[in-house]
Design a protein around this motif. Structure first.
Motif, PDB file in Angstrom:
ATOM      1  N   ASP A 125      40.195  59.484  50.274  1.00  0.00           N
ATOM      2  CA  ASP A 125      39.745  60.736  50.874  1.00  0.00           C
ATOM      3  C   ASP A 125      39.325  60.492  52.327  1.00  0.00           C
ATOM      4  N   LYS A 126      39.966  61.176  53.257  1.00  0.00           N
ATOM      5  CA  LYS A 126      39.660  60.992  54.680  1.00  0.00           C
ATOM      6  C   LYS A 126      38.914  62.174  55.273  1.00  0.00           C
ATOM      7  N   GLY A 127      38.547  63.153  54.446  1.00  0.00           N
ATOM      8  CA  GLY A 127      37.830  64.313  54.944  1.00  0.00           C
ATOM      9  C   GLY A 127      38.786  65.363  55.471  1.00  0.00           C
ATOM     10  N   VAL A 128      38.383  66.621  55.381  1.00  0.00           N
ATOM     11  CA  VAL A 128      39.223  67.723  55.855  1.00  0.00           C
ATOM     12  C   VAL A 128      38.855  68.086  57.291  1.00  0.00           C
ATOM     13  N   LEU A 129      37.609  68.498  57.493  1.00  0.00           N
ATOM     14  CA  LEU A 129      37.161  68.872  58.840  1.00  0.00           C
ATOM     15  C   LEU A 129      36.383  67.752  59.511  1.00  0.00           C
ATOM     16  N   GLN A 130      35.681  66.952  58.739  1.00  0.00           N
ATOM     17  CA  GLN A 130      34.873  65.865  59.286  1.00  0.00           C
ATOM     18  C   GLN A 130      35.428  64.517  58.827  1.00  0.00           C
ATOM     19  N   LYS A 131      36.160  63.865  59.699  1.00  0.00           N
ATOM     20  CA  LYS A 131      36.745  62.575  59.358  1.00  0.00           C
ATOM     21  C   LYS A 131      35.858  61.405  59.762  1.00  0.00           C
ATOM     22  N   GLY A 132      34.780  61.683  60.484  1.00  0.00           N
ATOM     23  CA  GLY A 132      33.879  60.627  60.921  1.00  0.00           C
ATOM     24  C   GLY A 132      34.373  59.932  62.182  1.00  0.00           C
ATOM     25  N   LYS A 133      33.511  59.072  62.706  1.00  0.00           N
ATOM     26  CA  LYS A 133      33.833  58.319  63.927  1.00  0.00           C
ATOM     27  C   LYS A 133      33.913  56.839  63.587  1.00  0.00           C
ATOM     28  N   GLN A 134      35.097  56.274  63.696  1.00  0.00           N
ATOM     29  CA  GLN A 134      35.270  54.863  63.366  1.00  0.00           C
ATOM     30  C   GLN A 134      34.607  54.008  64.433  1.00  0.00           C
ATOM     31  N   VAL A 135      33.724  53.109  63.988  1.00  0.00           N
ATOM     32  CA  VAL A 135      32.986  52.265  64.932  1.00  0.00           C
ATOM     33  C   VAL A 135      33.435  50.808  64.874  1.00  0.00           C
ATOM     34  N   SER A 136      34.210  50.448  63.855  1.00  0.00           N
ATOM     35  CA  SER A 136      34.767  49.098  63.744  1.00  0.00           C
ATOM     36  C   SER A 136      35.919  49.161  62.738  1.00  0.00           C
ATOM     37  N   ASN A 137      36.527  48.015  62.493  1.00  0.00           N
ATOM     38  CA  ASN A 137      37.629  47.971  61.529  1.00  0.00           C
ATOM     39  C   ASN A 137      37.156  48.227  60.104  1.00  0.00           C
ATOM     40  N   THR A 138      35.858  48.066  59.872  1.00  0.00           N
ATOM     41  CA  THR A 138      35.343  48.169  58.503  1.00  0.00           C
ATOM     42  C   THR A 138      34.309  49.264  58.312  1.00  0.00           C
ATOM     43  N   LEU A 139      34.030  50.050  59.370  1.00  0.00           N
ATOM     44  CA  LEU A 139      32.959  51.047  59.278  1.00  0.00           C
ATOM     45  C   LEU A 139      33.284  52.310  60.066  1.00  0.00           C
ATOM     46  N   LYS A 140      32.786  53.430  59.569  1.00  0.00           N
ATOM     47  CA  LYS A 140      32.779  54.640  60.382  1.00  0.00           C
ATOM     48  C   LYS A 140      31.450  55.359  60.199  1.00  0.00           C
ATOM     49  N   GLU A 141      31.028  56.021  61.262  1.00  0.00           N
ATOM     50  CA  GLU A 141      29.807  56.813  61.215  1.00  0.00           C
ATOM     51  C   GLU A 141      30.177  58.224  60.774  1.00  0.00           C
TER      52      GLU A 141
END
Length: 292
Positions: A125-141
């Protein structure tokens, strides 16, 4: 270091819960089962398991608070929240804990959760409207994560406060995340730890659009809590717009396209009414609290 695991139960699959207990038998884990079922259930005997029975069904938010408080009052610093059907393993837990410990050295982190592999769509699941902000190869905010697999610390629990028991069930996990963000804390989702998960009982396509199908009574809490949370300043605008605008469509689909349509309609109408009146707590309880 001992890490806590809180599992919320309601008429669960005992075999699955026992398998979860058996997976976390190592001394480093401290498990608390909080059971909202009417009758008590016996589970695998283990020294690291505490069973708390709430026969009156206090709701998922209060059950989570009870489990977390039991752990944090006994000097556990970090704890996971799980649903009774969570497909969660020590490998996932270790990866999330490793990331959390690293992040809390640098940020005011409120919680971290795994990526979710949807068992209905069979993809992450990558989200519909809120995909988040990727901060590294292993994390997203991200702005919010679901409760299943959520890792929080005693510090964050004390700073943000407990889960909102008046909401009872739906929206509880997101509300806590938004409240944490309003206090300057950050929510993360791991890209290196992934957990299979089912939300709802089924997925049904209507005119090419996929809708979640769950128990009719859940519609009461979903509709009510959308209207309650939409009034709050700290709740993201995109969430308010999406969920409030979807109410008419969801009503039509649940009332006329799903099974038990009349029952679903009754619960939705009751939820809309109580949402406008700011009534909270469990459905059908006299003197339900009024949201201020």
């Amino acid at each position: 270091m001992t890490t806590g695991v809180v599992v919320i139960l309601f008429n669960p699959d005992v075999e699955h819960v026992n398998a979860l207990i058996n997976a976390f038998t190592a001394p480093e884990w401290n498990i608390v089962l909080v059971d909202n079922s009417f009758e008590r259930t016996q589970y695998s005997a283990s020294r690291n398991v505490t069973y708390i029975h709430c026969s009156s069904n206090v709701g998922i938010a209060q059950a989570q608070n009870i489990g977390l408080k039991r752990l944090f009052d006994n000097d556990v610093e970090h704890a996971f929240l799980l649903d009774q059907d969570s497909l969660f393993s020590p490998d996932i837990a270790h990866e999330l804990l490793r990331q959390f410990l690293q992040l809390e050295k640098e940020h005011s982190i409120a919680a971290i959760g795994p990526s979710i592999y949807c068992q209905f769509s069979e993809c992450v699941d990558k989200g519909v409207l809120q995909k988040g902000k990727q901060v590294s190869n292993t994390l997203k905010e991200v702005k919010q994560i679901i409760a299943s697999g959520m890792l929080i610390s005693r510090y964050a629990f004390n700073k943000v406060g407990g889960k909102e028991s008046k909401l009872f069930i739906d929206g509880v996990d997101h509300e806590w995340c938004w409240r944490a963000r309003a206090k300057g804390m950050v929510i993360y989702q791991s890209l290196s730890a992934c957990m299979p998960h089912r939300q709802g009982d089924d997925r049904v396509k209507v005119c090419g659009v996929t809708f979640k199908q769950g128990a009719p009574v859940r519609l009461y809490y979903q509709f009510r809590n959308v209207l309650i949370l939409a009034r709050r300043r700290y709740v993201p605008l995109y969430w308010k717009v999406r969920h409030v605008c979807a109410i008419p469509l969801r009503y039509i689909v649940n009332r006329y396209c799903f099974t038990q349509g009349k029952e679903r309609g009754r619960f939705m109408r009751e939820g809309i009414k109580d949402g406008f009146l700011h009534r909270t707590g469990p459905l059908g309880v006299k003197g339900k609290g009024k949201q201020r």
